[in-house]
Scaffold this motif. Structure first.
Motif, PDB file in Angstrom:
ATOM      1  N   VAL A 186      26.912  10.306  32.944  1.00 48.81           N
ATOM      2  CA  VAL A 186      27.514   8.996  33.226  1.00 48.81           C
ATOM      3  C   VAL A 186      26.462   7.985  33.668  1.00 48.81           C
ATOM      4  O   VAL A 186      26.655   6.772  33.529  1.00 48.81           O
ATOM      5  CB  VAL A 186      28.634   9.105  34.288  1.00 48.81           C
ATOM      6  CG1 VAL A 186      29.765   9.981  33.762  1.00 48.81           C
ATOM      7  CG2 VAL A 186      28.120   9.627  35.615  1.00 48.81           C
ATOM      8  N   ASN A 187      25.330   8.460  34.189  1.00 46.25           N
ATOM      9  CA  ASN A 187      24.264   7.559  34.620  1.00 46.25           C
ATOM     10  C   ASN A 187      23.139   7.430  33.590  1.00 46.25           C
ATOM     11  O   ASN A 187      22.132   6.761  33.854  1.00 46.25           O
ATOM     12  CB  ASN A 187      23.673   8.030  35.955  1.00 46.25           C
ATOM     13  CG  ASN A 187      24.642   7.848  37.109  1.00 46.25           C
ATOM     14  OD1 ASN A 187      25.498   6.967  37.079  1.00 46.25           O
ATOM     15  ND2 ASN A 187      24.527   8.690  38.127  1.00 46.25           N
ATOM     16  N   ASP A 188      23.320   8.073  32.433  1.00 46.81           N
ATOM     17  CA  ASP A 188      22.349   7.974  31.337  1.00 46.81           C
ATOM     18  C   ASP A 188      20.938   8.321  31.820  1.00 46.81           C
ATOM     19  O   ASP A 188      19.963   7.631  31.507  1.00 46.81           O
ATOM     20  CB  ASP A 188      22.375   6.552  30.736  1.00 46.81           C
ATOM     21  CG  ASP A 188      21.644   6.490  29.395  1.00 46.81           C
ATOM     22  OD1 ASP A 188      21.593   7.521  28.698  1.00 46.81           O
ATOM     23  OD2 ASP A 188      21.119   5.397  29.059  1.00 46.81           O
ATOM     24  N   LEU A 189      20.825   9.420  32.571  1.00 46.98           N
ATOM     25  CA  LEU A 189      19.524   9.832  33.095  1.00 46.98           C
ATOM     26  C   LEU A 189      18.649  10.400  31.982  1.00 46.98           C
ATOM     27  O   LEU A 189      19.130  10.868  30.958  1.00 46.98           O
ATOM     28  CB  LEU A 189      19.707  10.871  34.197  1.00 46.98           C
ATOM     29  CG  LEU A 189      20.499  10.442  35.438  1.00 46.98           C
ATOM     30  CD1 LEU A 189      20.522  11.575  36.464  1.00 46.98           C
ATOM     31  CD2 LEU A 189      19.914   9.180  36.053  1.00 46.98           C
ATOM     32  N   LYS A 190      17.333  10.370  32.214  1.00 43.34           N
ATOM     33  CA  LYS A 190      16.364  10.886  31.244  1.00 43.34           C
ATOM     34  C   LYS A 190      15.644  12.091  31.848  1.00 43.34           C
ATOM     35  O   LYS A 190      15.196  12.053  32.995  1.00 43.34           O
ATOM     36  CB  LYS A 190      15.333   9.809  30.886  1.00 43.34           C
ATOM     37  CG  LYS A 190      15.948   8.521  30.331  1.00 43.34           C
ATOM     38  CD  LYS A 190      16.611   8.753  28.982  1.00 43.34           C
ATOM     39  CE  LYS A 190      17.026   7.436  28.329  1.00 43.34           C
ATOM     40  NZ  LYS A 190      18.093   6.734  29.102  1.00 43.34           N
ATOM     41  N   PRO A 191      15.521  13.178  31.088  1.00 37.89           N
ATOM     42  CA  PRO A 191      14.854  14.369  31.626  1.00 37.89           C
ATOM     43  C   PRO A 191      13.348  14.223  31.596  1.00 37.89           C
ATOM     44  O   PRO A 191      12.789  13.312  30.963  1.00 37.89           O
ATOM     45  CB  PRO A 191      15.318  15.475  30.684  1.00 37.89           C
ATOM     46  CG  PRO A 191      15.482  14.772  29.369  1.00 37.89           C
ATOM     47  CD  PRO A 191      15.990  13.394  29.706  1.00 37.89           C
ATOM     48  N   THR A 192      12.678  15.134  32.258  1.00 35.45           N
ATOM     49  CA  THR A 192      11.224  15.191  32.165  1.00 35.45           C
ATOM     50  C   THR A 192      10.833  15.699  30.778  1.00 35.45           C
ATOM     51  O   THR A 192      11.677  16.134  29.993  1.00 35.45           O
ATOM     52  CB  THR A 192      10.658  16.152  33.229  1.00 35.45           C
ATOM     53  OG1 THR A 192      11.189  17.468  32.999  1.00 35.45           O
ATOM     54  CG2 THR A 192      11.032  15.697  34.628  1.00 35.45           C
TER      55      THR A 192
END
Length: 463
Positions: free
Chosen positions: A386-392
């Protein structure tokens, strides 16, 4: 292990009160065990004659004090502002879909998992099964349907009557204790065939969808894989399986233990959770494109796990013993790296066809409450999506080469992280997290009163 949304159509359907009463009468059940899971995953509840159980269905007369969710693994109760002093009753509403026989009793007995609700029908927010339901409702609002499949490791052990003595592996069919590493050893599993035959019979009688049985790397350590399915049903099955496995082992005079680290010098036991998200409407796996590539939603799910697992650690590594498992080079993750087909990372992407694209969370311990472990893992991924996070960047090498621990190494550190995890508390429920922390702090205080053999050996006469 393909991840999908199809159901096992061979099971008898029990969907409502009428079906439940017929099911009980057809099997001439004499008693019903009515159960809820407490914070530690221990079955709490009441055993009721069938006629009284049926009579009580309509007036919702099955009750327990709300304070059972404030009970510690030692049986003590916490001093909590949320629970107060008057210990009001809550209603246990049996879930008809969970009714099963109890196969190790001679008398026809049923067991049924109950939902903890208030008299007005509202769910008790501190009940672990309701915590998972709360998380699943958030997915449902988005049109997402999680699919999970846990792998649960455990050890067999000779009976240990005096807890001051270390555990020892049991004696197998060849008359010897197992001492060597026997990963995937067929003959090593066969040493305990009578136990596993009972286990499979018990699971079949209860419609527990276990799949593969393998020998793990520890002495008398075994892993059971579950078929994939809807999270609530799978959590119910895992909850029941732990009890089932203990009973099967006890029939043969030994223990089955789900402690995270029961043996010195042996690997710990994990509860790896495979998880994917499908569309509620189409059933398509939202983690892979039509070309079989990782979707942005999949990467955001991984990023959520990476960001929030350190804050969630107290929920998936819930005991002081849990952190003995989180050590380098013992097949347990020490970080939240991710990678395809890489078992050194905390978050592994197994090779699979498009519909089977999933992430394997390798951090939770076998000692975790299945409802809370699944709820927590899904919650972390949900926040990431929902927060459109990006992984490493993906880890392609040996993650143990990184000396830094990204995960807490002690229960108090983990509880400190959880205390400030605002977004995670919002998803899981602030009241639940508050009481859960009270329970774990109370358990830690009890642990601090115990003097270990190591302390007596090395400090008694040397300092």
């Amino acid at each position: 292990m393909a991840m999908g949304s199809e159901e096992n159509e061979t099971k008898e359907t029990v969907n409502n009160e009428e079906d439940l009463i017929k099911w009980l009468r057809d099997r001439r059940i004499t008693e019903v065990e009515c159960m809820v899971s407490d914070m530690a995953g221990i079955a709490r509840g009441k055993i009721i004659p069938t006629r009284k159980f049926i009579a009580g269905l309509s007036d919702r007369s099955l009750k327990l004090p709300e304070s059972i969710f404030g009970q510690t693994v030692t049986g003590d109760y916490v001093d909590s502002d949320f629970l107060g002093d008057i210990e009001p009753d809550i209603i246990l509403d049996p879930d008809p879909t969970t009714v099963r026989v109890v196969p190790w009793y001679d008398e026809p007995t049923a067991q049924i998992i109950c939902d903890a609700n208030y008299r007005d029908g509202k769910p008790v927010p501190i009940a672990p099964r309701n915590v998972l339901k709360r998380v699943l409702a958030l997915f449902e609002e988005k049109g997402w349907a999680p699919v999970v499949a846990p792998e649960i490791e455990f050890y067999l052990a000779a009976k240990n009557i005096d807890p001051d003595y270390p555990l020892e592996p049991p004696v197998g069919a060849n008359g010897r204790q197992e001492t060597a590493r026997q990963s995937y050893g067929i003959d090593a599993v066969n040493e305990f065939d009578p136990i596993f035959e009972d286990m499979y019979d018990f699971c079949e009688a209860q419609d527990l969808d276990i799949d593969t049985l393998i020998h793990e790397s520890g002495a008398a350590q075994v892993e059971i894989n579950f078929d994939h399915g809807a999270p609530l049903d799978i959590a119910d099955q895992a909850f029941l399986f732990k009890r089932t496995m203990r009973q099967a082992a006890l029939r043969h005079g030994i223990y089955a233990t789900f402690m995270a680290k029961p043996y010195e010098g042996e690997p710990g036991s994990a509860m790896h959770i495979h998880q994917s998200i499908v569309s509620s409407g189409t059933g398509d796996n939202l983690f892979a494109t039509k070309q079989g590539k990782d979707t942005k939603l999949f990467l955001s799910y991984i990023a959520g796990l990476q960001k929030y697992l350190p804050d969630a650690m107290a929920l998936i590594a819930p005991n002081v013993n849990s952190y003995r498992r989180i050590v380098r080079d013992h097949a347990a993750p020490i970080n939240t790296h991710w990678g395809h087909e890489n078992r050194t990372v905390g978050l592994r992407v197994p090779e699979a066809k498009r519909q089977g694209r999933r992430i394997e969370n390798r951090v939770p311990g076998a000692d975790a409450n299945p409802y809370l472990a699944i709820a927590t893992s899904l919650a972390c991924g949900y926040i990431g999506m929902v927060n459109d996070l990006k992984p490493t960047k993906e880890m392609t090498g040996n993650a143990y080469d990184s000396k830094r621990y990204a995960l807490p190494r002690h229960l108090l550190d983990a509880l400190g992280n959880l205390r400030t995890a605002t977004e995670l508390k919002e998803v899981l429920g602030a009241d639940f997290v508050t009481l859960y922390m009270d329970v774990k702090l109370t358990e830690h205080e009890a642990y601090q009163q115990v003097i270990s053999a190591w302390e007596r050996e090395h400090l008694l006469l040397n300092v």
